[in-house]
Design an enzyme around this catalytic site. Structure first.
Site, PDB file in Angstrom:
ATOM      1  N   HIS A  18      64.608  49.634  30.063  1.00  0.00           N
ATOM      2  CA  HIS A  18      65.610  49.792  31.027  1.00  0.00           C
ATOM      3  C   HIS A  18      65.975  49.220  31.754  1.00  0.00           C
ATOM      4  CE1 HIS A  18      64.857  53.589  28.912  1.00  0.00           C
ATOM      5  NE2 HIS A  18      65.662  53.096  28.137  1.00  0.00           N
ATOM      6  N   HIS A  41      69.603  51.805  18.482  1.00  0.00           N
ATOM      7  CA  HIS A  41      68.779  53.145  18.141  1.00  0.00           C
ATOM      8  C   HIS A  41      68.583  54.360  19.073  1.00  0.00           C
ATOM      9  CE1 HIS A  41      67.682  50.006  15.024  1.00  0.00           C
ATOM     10  NE2 HIS A  41      66.817  50.844  14.120  1.00  0.00           N
ATOM     11  N   SER A  99      67.965  55.490  26.738  1.00  0.00           N
ATOM     12  CA  SER A  99      69.058  54.290  26.892  1.00  0.00           C
ATOM     13  C   SER A  99      70.383  55.092  27.308  1.00  0.00           C
ATOM     14  CB  SER A  99      69.045  53.652  25.863  1.00  0.00           C
ATOM     15  OG  SER A  99      69.036  53.934  24.522  1.00  0.00           O
ATOM     16  N   GLU A 117      72.383  57.439  16.370  1.00  0.00           N
ATOM     17  CA  GLU A 117      70.637  57.509  16.003  1.00  0.00           C
ATOM     18  C   GLU A 117      70.182  58.376  14.533  1.00  0.00           C
ATOM     19  OE1 GLU A 117      67.783  57.823  17.245  1.00  0.00           O
ATOM     20  OE2 GLU A 117      66.556  58.595  15.883  1.00  0.00           O
ATOM     21  N   GLY A 145      70.586  51.976  11.690  1.00  0.00           N
ATOM     22  CA  GLY A 145      71.161  51.379  13.552  1.00  0.00           C
ATOM     23  C   GLY A 145      71.726  50.424  13.314  1.00  0.00           C
ATOM     24  N   ASP A 165      66.494  48.663  19.566  1.00  0.00           N
ATOM     25  CA  ASP A 165      65.376  49.707  20.444  1.00  0.00           C
ATOM     26  C   ASP A 165      64.594  50.123  18.941  1.00  0.00           C
ATOM     27  OD1 ASP A 165      63.390  50.156  21.741  1.00  0.00           O
ATOM     28  OD2 ASP A 165      64.179  51.671  22.462  1.00  0.00           O
TER      29      ASP A 165
HETATM   30  C1  LIG Z   1      61.849  53.714  20.247  1.00  0.00           C
HETATM   31  S1  LIG Z   1      63.143  55.336  19.902  1.00  0.00           S
HETATM   32  C2  LIG Z   1      64.709  54.727  20.904  1.00  0.00           C
HETATM   33  C3  LIG Z   1      64.398  54.630  22.601  1.00  0.00           C
HETATM   34  C4  LIG Z   1      65.985  54.638  22.943  1.00  0.00           C
HETATM   35  N1  LIG Z   1      66.296  53.620  23.087  1.00  0.00           N
HETATM   36  C5  LIG Z   1      65.484  54.945  24.638  1.00  0.00           C
HETATM   37  O1  LIG Z   1      65.755  53.354  25.157  1.00  0.00           O
HETATM   38  O2  LIG Z   1      65.621  55.794  25.034  1.00  0.00           O
HETATM   39  C6  LIG Z   1      63.629  54.619  18.651  1.00  0.00           C
HETATM   40  C7  LIG Z   1      64.726  55.636  17.667  1.00  0.00           C
HETATM   41  O3  LIG Z   1      64.978  54.908  16.635  1.00  0.00           O
HETATM   42  C8  LIG Z   1      64.792  55.679  16.190  1.00  0.00           C
HETATM   43  N2  LIG Z   1      65.079  55.355  14.846  1.00  0.00           N
HETATM   44  C9  LIG Z   1      64.479  55.589  13.352  1.00  0.00           C
HETATM   45  N3  LIG Z   1      65.313  54.511  12.224  1.00  0.00           N
HETATM   46  C10 LIG Z   1      66.835  54.511  12.787  1.00  0.00           C
HETATM   47  C11 LIG Z   1      67.260  54.086  11.963  1.00  0.00           C
HETATM   48  N4  LIG Z   1      67.065  53.403  10.902  1.00  0.00           N
HETATM   49  N5  LIG Z   1      68.143  53.654  12.216  1.00  0.00           N
HETATM   50  C12 LIG Z   1      68.641  54.101  13.713  1.00  0.00           C
HETATM   51  N6  LIG Z   1      67.919  54.754  14.287  1.00  0.00           N
HETATM   52  C13 LIG Z   1      66.294  55.038  13.665  1.00  0.00           C
HETATM   53  C14 LIG Z   1      64.082  56.848  15.505  1.00  0.00           C
HETATM   54  O4  LIG Z   1      64.595  58.578  15.283  1.00  0.00           O
HETATM   55  C15 LIG Z   1      63.716  56.308  17.043  1.00  0.00           C
HETATM   56  O5  LIG Z   1      64.514  57.935  18.251  1.00  0.00           O
END
Ligand SMILES: C[S@@+](CC[C@H](N)C(=O)[O-])C[C@H]1O[C@@H](n2cnc3c(N)ncnc32)[C@H](O)[C@@H]1O
Length: 281
Positions: A18, A41, A99, A117, A145, A165
């Site tokens: 961040h 993500h 994020s 998401e 994603g 992410d």
């Molecule tokens: C590491 S977290 C994201 C944190 C966020 N970017 C932040 O910085 O606060 C990863 C996220 O990706 C989501 N996720 C899992 N598989 C995914 C996919 N195939 N496409 C999009 N999102 C996905 C999860 O539910 C989770 O919320």
């Protein structure tokens, strides 16, 4: 899809991600032309550090929990946009933003962001969080994603960045990232890109870095923070971001911040940092 960011929010990896995200947004805002941010993500957007999830791991205590005391003036300059966003979002410090809320803080009136998401619960929570703002600059999608990344670039503004992410729950995440960066190198070589990764699978990481170099981006910077010696198994102690088309000041910013950040967040005397140009024009 079992990953829930609430267990990890505010940990050392979130801090590095961040801080860099907010530096990149501050740099984009230097020119008046509009920009667009794509967050592939996005997560649910805001995390209660007193929740059961946060308490169970306590990861935030070795991250945001150690960031209170001020750093040197040079390091604080680098932290400034991140600290300002934190103060604006959770002045009392109980919540750590994800994020989407950080990105919202970095937008001006003319800028736009799309948060994606795929997990239905996290997506619903994100929509609920954003609804009261009635902010026409923001949109939420619920695709895979990588599908969203490909579908949304290049944005009509032709300026901006993508944050990727992923949760690294699947073994081939680095392969998917390699395909994604090659795709972006073809479709939007002028865009900026920040990809988050864990430092665990060293062979996977080397493969990904080689593919990134072949993607055609002129400038790619790798920034890593290890709070202990990274191992293939066990808890996450090493994290990195691969940044294509970084702000020209970012490497210098990281030189100013990372020695102090690594010392502050260290779990042992094996804490390290890395600032490497994979390619440089
Ligand atoms: C590491 S977290 C994201 C944190 C966020 N970017 C932040 O910085 O606060 C990863 C996220 O990706 C989501 N996720 C899992 N598989 C995914 C996919 N195939 N496409 C999009 N999102 C996905 C999860 O539910 C989770 O919320």
């Amino acid at each position: 899809m079992n990953y829930r960011h609430g267990f990890h929010a505010g940990n050392f990896a979130d801090i590095l991600k961040h801080v860099i995200l907010m530096r990149m947004l501050a740099h984009l805002a230097l020119k008046p032309a509009p920009f667009r941010v794509l967050d592939t993500h996005a997560g649910s957007g805001l995390y209660d550090l007193k929740s059961e999830e946060a308490e169970r791991t306590g990861e935030w205590r070795n991250g945001i929990g150690r960031m209170g005391a001020t750093f040197s003036a040079e390091a604080e300059m680098v932290l400034a946009p991140w600290r300002a966003a934190l103060r604006a979002i959770s002045p009392e410090g109980r919540f750590y933003p994800g994020s989407p809320l950080f990105i919202r803080e970095g937008l001006r009136e003319q800028d736009r962001a799309v948060f994606n998401e795929a997990h239905p619960k996290a997506e619903a929570a994100l929509k609920k969080l954003l609804a009261p703002y009635r902010d026409p600059r923001l949109a939420v999608t619920a695709l895979d994603g990588y599908t969203m990344w490909k579908a949304q670039i290049p944005p009509k503004e032709r300026r901006g960045m993508v944050l990727v992410d992923p949760p690294f729950e699947v073994r081939d995440e680095f392969s998917q990232l390699a395909t994604g960066i090659a795709m972006m190198g073809r479709k939007w070589p002028g865009g900026s890109l920040a990809i988050w990764y864990p430092v665990k699978d060293q062979a996977g990481l080397r493969f990904f870095e080689e593919k990134a170099v072949e993607s055609g981006f002129a400038d790619i910077l790798s920034v890593e923070l290890h709070v202990d010696r990274p191992l293939a198994e066990g808890p996450l102690v090493g994290t990195g971001l691969l940044i294509a088309n970084p702000p020209f000041t970012l490497a210098r910013d990281m030189e100013a911040l990372l020695p102090e950040l690594a010392a502050r967040l260290a779990l042992s005397d094996r804490a390290r940092y890395r600032i490497d140009w994979l390619t440089k024009s």
